[in-house]
Structures are given as C-alpha cells and as structure tokens.
Design a protein around this motif. Structure first.
Motif, PDB file in Angstrom:
ATOM      1  N   LEU A 125      39.454  -3.092  -6.856  1.00  0.00           N
ATOM      2  CA  LEU A 125      38.289  -3.906  -7.359  1.00  0.00           C
ATOM      3  C   LEU A 125      37.347  -3.488  -6.406  1.00  0.00           C
ATOM      4  O   LEU A 125      36.065  -4.234  -6.119  1.00  0.00           O
ATOM      5  N   ALA A 126      37.738  -2.755  -4.975  1.00  0.00           N
ATOM      6  CA  ALA A 126      37.153  -2.360  -4.345  1.00  0.00           C
ATOM      7  C   ALA A 126      35.910  -1.711  -4.581  1.00  0.00           C
ATOM      8  O   ALA A 126      34.991  -1.797  -4.364  1.00  0.00           O
ATOM      9  N   LYS A 172      48.710  -8.843 -13.342  1.00  0.00           N
ATOM     10  CA  LYS A 172      49.484  -7.678 -12.814  1.00  0.00           C
ATOM     11  C   LYS A 172      49.197  -6.406 -13.620  1.00  0.00           C
ATOM     12  O   LYS A 172      49.753  -5.184 -12.463  1.00  0.00           O
ATOM     13  N   ASP A 173      48.804  -6.371 -14.757  1.00  0.00           N
ATOM     14  CA  ASP A 173      48.287  -4.823 -15.517  1.00  0.00           C
ATOM     15  C   ASP A 173      47.751  -5.157 -15.178  1.00  0.00           C
ATOM     16  O   ASP A 173      46.609  -3.729 -16.305  1.00  0.00           O
ATOM     17  N   LYS A 174      45.703  -5.325 -14.049  1.00  0.00           N
ATOM     18  CA  LYS A 174      44.519  -5.741 -14.835  1.00  0.00           C
ATOM     19  C   LYS A 174      43.939  -5.995 -13.839  1.00  0.00           C
ATOM     20  O   LYS A 174      44.391  -6.695 -13.730  1.00  0.00           O
ATOM     21  N   VAL A 175      43.009  -5.377 -12.986  1.00  0.00           N
ATOM     22  CA  VAL A 175      41.947  -6.053 -12.887  1.00  0.00           C
ATOM     23  C   VAL A 175      40.676  -6.393 -13.696  1.00  0.00           C
ATOM     24  O   VAL A 175      40.195  -5.133 -15.162  1.00  0.00           O
ATOM     25  N   LYS A 176      39.742  -7.682 -13.714  1.00  0.00           N
ATOM     26  CA  LYS A 176      39.439  -8.587 -14.965  1.00  0.00           C
ATOM     27  C   LYS A 176      37.544  -8.940 -14.473  1.00  0.00           C
ATOM     28  O   LYS A 176      37.804  -9.188 -13.837  1.00  0.00           O
ATOM     29  N   LEU A 177      36.517  -8.118 -14.811  1.00  0.00           N
ATOM     30  CA  LEU A 177      35.635  -8.326 -14.338  1.00  0.00           C
ATOM     31  C   LEU A 177      34.878  -9.160 -15.141  1.00  0.00           C
ATOM     32  O   LEU A 177      34.850  -8.917 -16.284  1.00  0.00           O
ATOM     33  N   THR A 178      34.386 -10.552 -15.303  1.00  0.00           N
ATOM     34  CA  THR A 178      33.439 -11.951 -16.601  1.00  0.00           C
ATOM     35  C   THR A 178      32.794 -11.590 -16.487  1.00  0.00           C
ATOM     36  O   THR A 178      32.481 -12.199 -14.824  1.00  0.00           O
ATOM     37  N   ASN A 232      23.930 -21.137   8.452  1.00  0.00           N
ATOM     38  CA  ASN A 232      25.483 -22.366   6.906  1.00  0.00           C
ATOM     39  C   ASN A 232      25.558 -21.272   6.192  1.00  0.00           C
ATOM     40  O   ASN A 232      26.283 -20.457   5.493  1.00  0.00           O
ATOM     41  N   ASP A 233      23.634 -20.027   5.473  1.00  0.00           N
ATOM     42  CA  ASP A 233      24.295 -19.645   4.606  1.00  0.00           C
ATOM     43  C   ASP A 233      25.068 -18.462   4.664  1.00  0.00           C
ATOM     44  O   ASP A 233      26.080 -17.904   4.785  1.00  0.00           O
ATOM     45  N   THR A 234      24.577 -17.813   5.781  1.00  0.00           N
ATOM     46  CA  THR A 234      24.534 -16.457   6.321  1.00  0.00           C
ATOM     47  C   THR A 234      26.233 -16.809   6.559  1.00  0.00           C
ATOM     48  O   THR A 234      27.591 -15.755   6.481  1.00  0.00           O
ATOM     49  N   ALA A 235      27.086 -17.357   7.260  1.00  0.00           N
ATOM     50  CA  ALA A 235      28.416 -17.520   7.779  1.00  0.00           C
ATOM     51  C   ALA A 235      29.178 -18.149   6.435  1.00  0.00           C
ATOM     52  O   ALA A 235      30.289 -17.399   6.603  1.00  0.00           O
ATOM     53  N   ALA A 236      29.506 -18.970   5.440  1.00  0.00           N
ATOM     54  CA  ALA A 236      29.721 -18.687   4.240  1.00  0.00           C
ATOM     55  C   ALA A 236      29.776 -17.767   4.050  1.00  0.00           C
ATOM     56  O   ALA A 236      31.077 -17.707   3.030  1.00  0.00           O
ATOM     57  N   GLU A 237      28.443 -17.112   3.388  1.00  0.00           N
ATOM     58  CA  GLU A 237      28.498 -16.305   2.626  1.00  0.00           C
ATOM     59  C   GLU A 237      29.553 -14.549   3.645  1.00  0.00           C
ATOM     60  O   GLU A 237      30.431 -13.566   3.146  1.00  0.00           O
ATOM     61  N   LYS A 238      29.090 -14.749   4.928  1.00  0.00           N
ATOM     62  CA  LYS A 238      30.714 -13.830   6.046  1.00  0.00           C
ATOM     63  C   LYS A 238      32.015 -13.996   5.336  1.00  0.00           C
ATOM     64  O   LYS A 238      32.745 -13.575   5.326  1.00  0.00           O
ATOM     65  N   SER A 239      31.591 -15.528   5.551  1.00  0.00           N
ATOM     66  CA  SER A 239      33.222 -15.845   5.325  1.00  0.00           C
ATOM     67  C   SER A 239      33.866 -15.420   3.249  1.00  0.00           C
ATOM     68  O   SER A 239      35.257 -15.306   3.179  1.00  0.00           O
ATOM     69  N   ALA A 240      32.700 -15.640   2.627  1.00  0.00           N
ATOM     70  CA  ALA A 240      33.873 -15.649   1.455  1.00  0.00           C
ATOM     71  C   ALA A 240      34.148 -14.128   1.487  1.00  0.00           C
ATOM     72  O   ALA A 240      34.771 -13.227   0.797  1.00  0.00           O
ATOM     73  N   SER A 241      32.968 -13.450   2.011  1.00  0.00           N
ATOM     74  CA  SER A 241      33.474 -11.499   2.106  1.00  0.00           C
ATOM     75  C   SER A 241      34.384 -11.529   2.433  1.00  0.00           C
ATOM     76  O   SER A 241      35.375 -10.417   2.112  1.00  0.00           O
ATOM     77  N   GLU A 242      34.562 -11.992   3.764  1.00  0.00           N
ATOM     78  CA  GLU A 242      35.369 -12.042   4.578  1.00  0.00           C
ATOM     79  C   GLU A 242      37.448 -12.320   3.515  1.00  0.00           C
ATOM     80  O   GLU A 242      38.804 -11.680   4.032  1.00  0.00           O
ATOM     81  N   LEU A 243      36.962 -12.924   3.140  1.00  0.00           N
ATOM     82  CA  LEU A 243      38.005 -13.346   1.796  1.00  0.00           C
ATOM     83  C   LEU A 243      38.135 -12.523   0.904  1.00  0.00           C
ATOM     84  O   LEU A 243      39.580 -12.610   0.222  1.00  0.00           O
ATOM     85  N   ILE A 244      37.401 -12.240   0.389  1.00  0.00           N
ATOM     86  CA  ILE A 244      37.425 -10.893  -0.264  1.00  0.00           C
ATOM     87  C   ILE A 244      38.012  -9.517  -0.034  1.00  0.00           C
ATOM     88  O   ILE A 244      38.947  -8.861  -0.828  1.00  0.00           O
ATOM     89  N   ASP A 245      37.371  -9.169   1.302  1.00  0.00           N
ATOM     90  CA  ASP A 245      37.888  -8.243   1.918  1.00  0.00           C
ATOM     91  C   ASP A 245      39.733  -8.471   2.322  1.00  0.00           C
ATOM     92  O   ASP A 245      41.135  -7.016   1.906  1.00  0.00           O
ATOM     93  N   ALA A 246      39.982  -9.587   2.810  1.00  0.00           N
ATOM     94  CA  ALA A 246      41.776  -9.895   2.556  1.00  0.00           C
ATOM     95  C   ALA A 246      41.992  -9.822   1.705  1.00  0.00           C
ATOM     96  O   ALA A 246      43.306  -9.422   0.964  1.00  0.00           O
ATOM     97  N   LYS A 247      41.604 -10.633   0.323  1.00  0.00           N
ATOM     98  CA  LYS A 247      42.243 -10.837  -1.209  1.00  0.00           C
ATOM     99  C   LYS A 247      42.545  -9.201  -1.530  1.00  0.00           C
ATOM    100  O   LYS A 247      43.581  -8.859  -2.265  1.00  0.00           O
ATOM    101  N   ILE A 248      41.456  -8.040  -1.104  1.00  0.00           N
ATOM    102  CA  ILE A 248      42.070  -6.551  -1.922  1.00  0.00           C
ATOM    103  C   ILE A 248      42.592  -5.803  -0.838  1.00  0.00           C
ATOM    104  O   ILE A 248      43.556  -4.858  -1.561  1.00  0.00           O
ATOM    105  N   ALA A 249      42.496  -5.970   0.462  1.00  0.00           N
ATOM    106  CA  ALA A 249      43.666  -6.115   1.083  1.00  0.00           C
ATOM    107  C   ALA A 249      45.164  -6.177   0.863  1.00  0.00           C
ATOM    108  O   ALA A 249      46.306  -5.701   0.643  1.00  0.00           O
ATOM    109  N   GLY A 250      45.189  -7.217   0.352  1.00  0.00           N
ATOM    110  CA  GLY A 250      46.625  -7.902   0.667  1.00  0.00           C
ATOM    111  C   GLY A 250      46.815  -7.744  -1.399  1.00  0.00           C
ATOM    112  O   GLY A 250      48.281  -7.094  -1.283  1.00  0.00           O
TER     113      GLY A 250
END
Length: 133
Positions: free
Chosen positions: A30-31, A75-81, A3-21
C-alpha cells in the motif's frame, strides 16, 4: 493552516497509521502504491472515507476533480479501485479485477506481485484528466 490543509494532513496521518498498522507485505505494498499515486500528480488530495466501527481506519482515497482511486486491504491482497477505470486507457494491461464492471476497474496486488509503477502513474494521470474533463 487552512481547514483544507488540516483535513488533508489528518487524512494523510490516518493513511500513515493504516500502513503502519498493516505492517508486512500489505503495508509495504500500500505504501508503494500510494507513493506512485502521489508522484503521478502532486495536486492529488488524500482523503479517508467510509470509516465505521467494523473499519475504524476507513479506506484511503485519492482525489483530484473527483475520486481517482481507493486503496483497500484484504487478508490476501491490496486492491486499488479506479472509480472511472472503464473509461481509462490501459495499454499495459495492469487492470486485473472488476473487468466486467460498468464503470470501475481495479488492480489486485497479491503477496510477491510487482506493479509497474510507470503504468500505474499513467493510469492515475489519465484518471485525473478524465475527472477534470
């Protein structure tokens, strides 16, 4: 697959999709930040938090022993907190936002900015060390 690996993969896929979007400079930035974070410590786990109707993609979060940092896009920045940023050494002075916050510190990256990858990796490693106590 656990489940941990599946959840991590799912999160990584969501981040991939966010970057692509995002596309454009924000997606590219962000990438690049994500790559540096992951290179800093291979045991870092990617998650996505705070998904809601107004932000269905949620916020990318990198964790090890607790939250290291979040990656938000505007809109104007990427923020790492960095969750414990005030406790981290920043000899290269790459924190440039939330400097008055009691606990957090952030890096705002605007179009055309370059982030020192080595300095970012050092911050990530210091955050992991702080989280792991």
């Amino acid at each position: 697959m656990t489940n941990d690996t599946a959840a991590e993969k799912s999160a990584s896929e969501l981040i991939d999709a966010k970057i692509a979007g995002l596309g454009g400079w924000r997606g590219e930035t962000l990438a690049q930040l994500r790559a540096a974070i992951r290179e800093a410590d291979p045991e870092i786990v990617e998650t996505v938090k705070w998904r809601k109707p107004t932000n269905p993609a949620g916020v990318p979060v990198w964790e090890r022993g607790g939250i290291i940092c979040t990656g938000e896009t505007y809109k104007d920045k990427v923020k790492l907190t960095f969750a414990q940023g005030a406790a981290l050494p920043d000899p290269n002075g790459i924190f440039n936002a939330s400097l008055d916050a009691g606990t957090r510190r952030a890096i705002d990256v605007f179009e055309g900015d370059r982030v020192d990858a080595a300095a970012l990796k050092a911050l990530v490693r210091a955050a992991v060390k702080t989280n792991l106590g």
